[in-house]
Design an enzyme around this catalytic site. Structure first.
Site, PDB file in Angstrom:
ATOM      1  N   ARG B  47       0.840  -1.196   0.000  1.00 43.40           N
ATOM      2  CA  ARG B  47       0.000   0.000   0.000  1.00 43.40           C
ATOM      3  C   ARG B  47       0.879   1.253   0.000  1.00 43.40           C
ATOM      4  O   ARG B  47       2.092   1.171   0.178  1.00 43.40           O
ATOM      5  CB  ARG B  47      -0.919   0.002   1.219  1.00 43.40           C
ATOM      6  N   GLY B  48       0.216   2.427  -0.151  1.00 49.29           N
ATOM      7  CA  GLY B  48       0.938   3.693  -0.214  1.00 49.29           C
ATOM      8  C   GLY B  48       1.149   4.034  -1.676  1.00 49.29           C
ATOM      9  O   GLY B  48       1.654   3.202  -2.445  1.00 49.29           O
ATOM     10  N   ALA B  49       0.760   5.244  -2.060  1.00 53.52           N
ATOM     11  CA  ALA B  49       0.732   5.563  -3.486  1.00 53.52           C
ATOM     12  C   ALA B  49       2.057   5.285  -4.205  1.00 53.52           C
ATOM     13  O   ALA B  49       2.071   4.584  -5.233  1.00 53.52           O
ATOM     14  CB  ALA B  49       0.274   7.010  -3.684  1.00 53.52           C
ATOM     15  N   ARG B  88      -6.488  -0.996  -7.541  1.00 57.04           N
ATOM     16  CA  ARG B  88      -7.045   0.057  -6.683  1.00 57.04           C
ATOM     17  C   ARG B  88      -7.178   1.317  -7.527  1.00 57.04           C
ATOM     18  O   ARG B  88      -6.324   1.604  -8.354  1.00 57.04           O
ATOM     19  CB  ARG B  88      -6.172   0.311  -5.441  1.00 57.04           C
ATOM     20  N   GLN B 202      -3.604   2.610   9.750  1.00 59.72           N
ATOM     21  CA  GLN B 202      -2.235   2.708   9.228  1.00 59.72           C
ATOM     22  C   GLN B 202      -1.371   3.630  10.087  1.00 59.72           C
ATOM     23  O   GLN B 202      -0.164   3.454  10.179  1.00 59.72           O
ATOM     24  CB  GLN B 202      -2.237   3.218   7.781  1.00 59.72           C
ATOM     25  N   ASP B 243      -2.705  10.832  -2.584  1.00 62.55           N
ATOM     26  CA  ASP B 243      -2.867   9.719  -3.516  1.00 62.55           C
ATOM     27  C   ASP B 243      -3.046  10.205  -4.946  1.00 62.55           C
ATOM     28  O   ASP B 243      -2.677   9.520  -5.901  1.00 62.55           O
ATOM     29  CB  ASP B 243      -4.032   8.835  -3.089  1.00 62.55           C
ATOM     30  N   ASN B 253      -6.578  12.204  -0.674  1.00 65.72           N
ATOM     31  CA  ASN B 253      -5.699  11.485   0.256  1.00 65.72           C
ATOM     32  C   ASN B 253      -6.581  10.646   1.168  1.00 65.72           C
ATOM     33  O   ASN B 253      -7.807  10.690   1.089  1.00 65.72           O
ATOM     34  CB  ASN B 253      -4.842  12.486   1.054  1.00 65.72           C
ATOM     35  N   LYS B 254      -5.948   9.876   2.044  1.00 68.37           N
ATOM     36  CA  LYS B 254      -6.682   8.991   2.957  1.00 68.37           C
ATOM     37  C   LYS B 254      -7.776   9.758   3.700  1.00 68.37           C
ATOM     38  O   LYS B 254      -7.574  10.879   4.138  1.00 68.37           O
ATOM     39  CB  LYS B 254      -5.696   8.379   3.954  1.00 68.37           C
TER      40      LYS B 254
END
Lengths: 338, 338
Positions: B47-49, B88, B202, B243, B253-254
């Site tokens: 995970r993580g852009a 995703r 996270q 993101d 973003n998240k």
């Protein structure tokens, strides 16, 4: 759900629904001593500002009974009553109702015996607090629903709420959740968006349970999602309760409320606080003077964070009056600063 | 923590740290098929852009290897590569890097064999993406730290951050967490406040783990508490990753980021977005056009809400440019609309 299940006085004991066990278990606590009551309050088995007030009222009656049985002197009785009043600091209701019922003991009752203290009168005063608490919540519910219908216009409303403010917190219908229930009964509610309300998840555990019991459509969201969902037009109004309202209309409520108020103002929707008059504390000039309970770090860190992680667990926040559209009580609609 | 542990290419396989197992277990996944890679991405093991971009690049190399071994024709290879790109939807990095490395396959490679596709060239292109991702994160870190020091003035800073944006998300130092690390190495950091970042935590699981490894002082808070803590002056700046950034500087973003931005503006502190240039999507005019992933309701409802509770699990939000102080990339500081 019958009101006596949330909090009741039976045979000289307090009976209380254990709110830490919900929604998976419906379990009643039988509380016979001040120690047990203080533990139930600090563990949040008993919680919600109005219910805390009613529990404090019953607690004074319980302390008088326990004092008679164990032969306490008056200073001991006063100290035990003070422990109840101090069990949680933010909601003004707890200490206020303890003080009100304690006044029935009388200042001249220097020793604790049946002659100088009329236990029956103290119990009657405590039970009157329970009845009044439930009655007040119905009045708040109806007034709040009428205000929202008038403010937001015709169609069924989508309401965003936080924490738990229903029967479990307030007896009767509740405050913010009572307003939602009154909208529902009047055919003026579309659905409810419920914040899960970390760290103790009163929204996920308690509000979803109450809404399910009432057959009211609802969706659960994470607290951090709420401001964005409001910005995208998913709610017509935000309605929350309050633990203490300062004289200038600053509102202390469960942590997370402030972010909803900011988002509501940005989105141009009403931010309404539903609370009894007893929540308004004229002795507190502004939110800066309200003590905000800090709870155990483990409520946040366990079980997910690495062992040893430090946390900052402030349980309440203060929403400045400038972000509040209105405070609705059983007696009136007080305009906020928006 | 060595960079290859987060994501690496070894003997024709992808090795990736399983981020769902942290912080309690440090476990490496060995990924040999497109199926396994897609599963690792959708489950957030990877995970993580920026890491998603690097994983997508390696995924193309993996698909070419698997295709050779299993005798895929070109349409099958293209379909498998598309599955990786689509695993995703919100972060632009994944589909962008998949497209960049896929271009090495060449449009004229109609059948998948060693003659028409040079697997070695595809692998080299994928590995170059890994190296570039790490290098870019160092440049962002240094530029962001310099910007914050210049903007906030002298003393050591208290930084509020969200989700996870360190090595685990970005390789190298990270984006927002890289900026924090650069401040720390330069003696310009007092401490970090970390949102737990529900529902998948996270912040609590990954950021606290990375900060602990780096010896950087930090405190974990609930997402709903963040706007209020910012209002009470507990942070000098908010720094987050992204993101996807639209052409007009709206930032996806998240979920939870938008509320931080509102609170930062209200409190008068900078709201800084640290992200690689590759996160900026000139083809997306504004945040309204960014697809926001909706994930499984059970991530929110299990195990706390009553069985049957519905949830709304939007994984990302959009912060409008008007709430952004600056976007810091490896190449420049782009002023936001504040």
């Amino acid at each position: 759900m019958d009101q006596p299940d949330v909090l009741a006085w039976r045979d000289g004991h307090i009976e209380a629904l254990d709110q830490t066990a919900l929604p998976h278990q419906v379990r009643t606590l039988r509380i016979s001593t001040v120690d047990q009551l203080v533990r139930a309050i600090t563990s949040l088995a008993i919680r919600g500002a109005p219910v805390l007030g009613a529990a404090g009222a019953l607690g004074v009656a319980l302390a008088v009974r326990q004092g008679h049985a164990e032969g306490w002197d008056r200073p001991r009785l006063d100290a035990e009553i003070k422990r109840i009043a101090d069990a949680r600091p933010t909601a003004v209701n707890l200490s206020r109702e303890v003080a009100a019922v304690s006044a029935r003991i009388g200042p001249d009752a220097v020793s604790i015996d049946a002659v100088s203290i009329d236990a029956g009168a103290v119990e009657a005063a405590a039970l009157a607090v329970l009845d009044a608490t439930a009655a007040v919540s119905h009045e708040i519910s109806e007034r709040g629903a009428a205000y929202l219908t008038a403010t937001c216009g015709g169609g069924p409303l989508r309401i965003h709420t936080h924490c738990n403010t229903g029967s479990l917190a307030c007896l009767g219908w509740g405050t913010a959740l009572g307003v939602i229930r009154a909208l529902h009964e009047g055919g003026a509610l579309r659905h409810v968006i419920v914040d899960e309300t970390r760290p103790l998840l009163q929204g996920a555990r308690l509000t979803c349970w109450e809404l399910g019991q009432l057959g009211i459509e609802h969706q659960l969201v994470c607290d951090g999602a709420a401001p964005f969902l409001i910005s995208r037009g998913l709610a017509d109004a935000v309605v929350v309760g309050a633990d203490r309202i300062a004289a200038n209309c600053d509102v202390a409520n469960k942590i997370g409320t402030y972010g909803l108020a900011l988002a509501a103002r940005q989105a141009g929707i009403p931010f309404v606080v539903a609370a009894p008059e007893s929540t308004i504390d004229q002795a507190t000039p502004s939110g800066a003077a309200i003590p905000l309970e800090q709870r155990a770090e483990e409520e946040i860190t366990v079980p997910t964070a690495p062992v040893g992680t430090r946390a900052l667990n402030v349980a309440f926040d203060v929403t400045p009056a400038e972000l509040v559209s209105a405070v609705v009580t059983e007696a009136r609609v007080i305009p906020g600063g928006r």
